[in-house]
Write a protein that holds these residues in place. Structure first.
Motif, short mmCIF file in Angstrom:
data_model
loop_
_atom_site.label_atom_id
_atom_site.label_comp_id
_atom_site.label_asym_id
_atom_site.label_seq_id
_atom_site.Cartn_x
_atom_site.Cartn_y
_atom_site.Cartn_z
N VAL A 57 0.84 -1.19 0.00
CA VAL A 57 0.00 0.00 0.00
C VAL A 57 0.88 1.24 0.00
CG1 VAL A 57 -1.70 1.34 1.34
CG2 VAL A 57 -1.90 -1.15 1.21
N LEU A 58 0.51 2.19 -0.85
CA LEU A 58 1.13 3.51 -0.81
C LEU A 58 0.10 4.45 -0.21
CD1 LEU A 58 3.78 4.98 -1.58
CD2 LEU A 58 2.57 5.78 -3.63
N GLU A 86 -4.51 -6.56 -7.38
CA GLU A 86 -4.46 -7.56 -6.32
C GLU A 86 -3.26 -7.39 -5.38
OE1 GLU A 86 -3.87 -12.28 -6.53
OE2 GLU A 86 -5.53 -11.51 -7.75
N ASP A 87 -2.14 -6.86 -5.91
CA ASP A 87 -0.91 -6.79 -5.12
C ASP A 87 -0.54 -5.39 -4.64
OD1 ASP A 87 -0.15 -9.57 -5.22
OD2 ASP A 87 0.29 -9.25 -7.35
N PHE A 88 -1.17 -4.35 -5.19
CA PHE A 88 -0.75 -2.98 -4.89
C PHE A 88 -1.96 -2.06 -4.87
CE2 PHE A 88 0.77 1.25 -6.19
CZ PHE A 88 1.80 1.45 -5.29
N HIS A 89 -1.95 -1.12 -3.92
CA HIS A 89 -3.07 -0.17 -3.82
C HIS A 89 -2.56 1.19 -3.36
CE1 HIS A 89 -7.26 1.00 -3.45
NE2 HIS A 89 -6.95 1.57 -2.31
N VAL A 90 -2.94 2.23 -4.08
CA VAL A 90 -2.68 3.60 -3.65
C VAL A 90 -3.87 4.01 -2.79
CG1 VAL A 90 -2.34 6.01 -4.33
CG2 VAL A 90 -1.33 4.17 -5.71
N LEU A 91 -3.59 4.44 -1.56
CA LEU A 91 -4.63 4.82 -0.61
C LEU A 91 -4.49 6.31 -0.29
CD1 LEU A 91 -5.55 2.68 2.50
CD2 LEU A 91 -6.01 5.10 2.32
N PRO A 92 -5.19 7.17 -1.03
CA PRO A 92 -5.11 8.61 -0.77
C PRO A 92 -6.05 8.97 0.39
CG PRO A 92 -6.48 8.20 -2.69
CD PRO A 92 -6.01 6.86 -2.18
#
Length: 176
Positions: A57-58, A86-92
């Motif tokens: 997660v970013l 599935e493997d990466f998510h940007v969470l603003p």
């Protein structure tokens, strides 16, 4: 050299010089456990970082009134479009006190299409994540631990940042 010729030559040189992509996410020597204050998504669902367990997660702590945050948001959107899944998510994670309506309006105004909307209490988030400036961006591994942090804006979809995130994503696939 005449002034006009000098200005034209200077402008040509400036255009030929690549623009700096902004800082690459600096990594910690070892992962650090992280708190997980509650927040809500655009549909009003209560969430915590644990809801993203298993993904890299970013986390980007931002606000619509923060000029550098506004400028970097399209690069976060492009990053999510490229690597999100599935493997990466940007969470603003917005800390706007005016709530989700201002976040929604901002997304519409600048054409954000790939990022989810998330909102949290400003004081709680800033204290829990020790975020002393905006934007603050934290890279989180699949186990919910902090891998790196950057205070200030960056070009998150730069080739250097994408290569870093792809390496972290690939490395984590070997770990259950």
């Amino acid at each position: 050299m005449r002034r006009r010729d000098f200005l034209v030559a200077t402008a040509a040189a400036a255009l030929a010089t690549p623009v700096a992509a902004g800082p690459v996410m600096p990594l910690r020597d070892s992962p650090r456990e992280m708190p997980s204050p509650p927040f809500v998504n655009g549909a009003g669902r209560d969430l915590m970082l644990d809801d993203f367990h298993g993904k890299v997660v970013l986390l980007n702590i931002w606000a619509t009134w923060c000029a550098p945050c506004r400028e970097e948001m399209p690069t976060l959107d492009a990053l999510q479009a490229r690597l999100g899944g599935e493997d990466f998510h940007v969470l603003p994670l917005s800390i706007d006190r005016a709530g989700m309506p201002v976040v929604r309006k901002f997304y519409e105004e600048i054409g954000i299409r790939h990022l989810g909307m998330y909102l949290a209490d400003q004081t709680r988030v800033m204290m829990a994540f020790a975020a002393y400036g905006l934007p603050t961006t934290i890279l989180i591994d699949r186990q919910g631990r902090e891998l790196g942090r950057l205070v200030g804006p960056s070009e998150w979809d730069s080739p250097e940042n994408i290569a870093l995130f792809e390496t972290i994503i690939a490395k984590g696939k070997d770990t259950p």
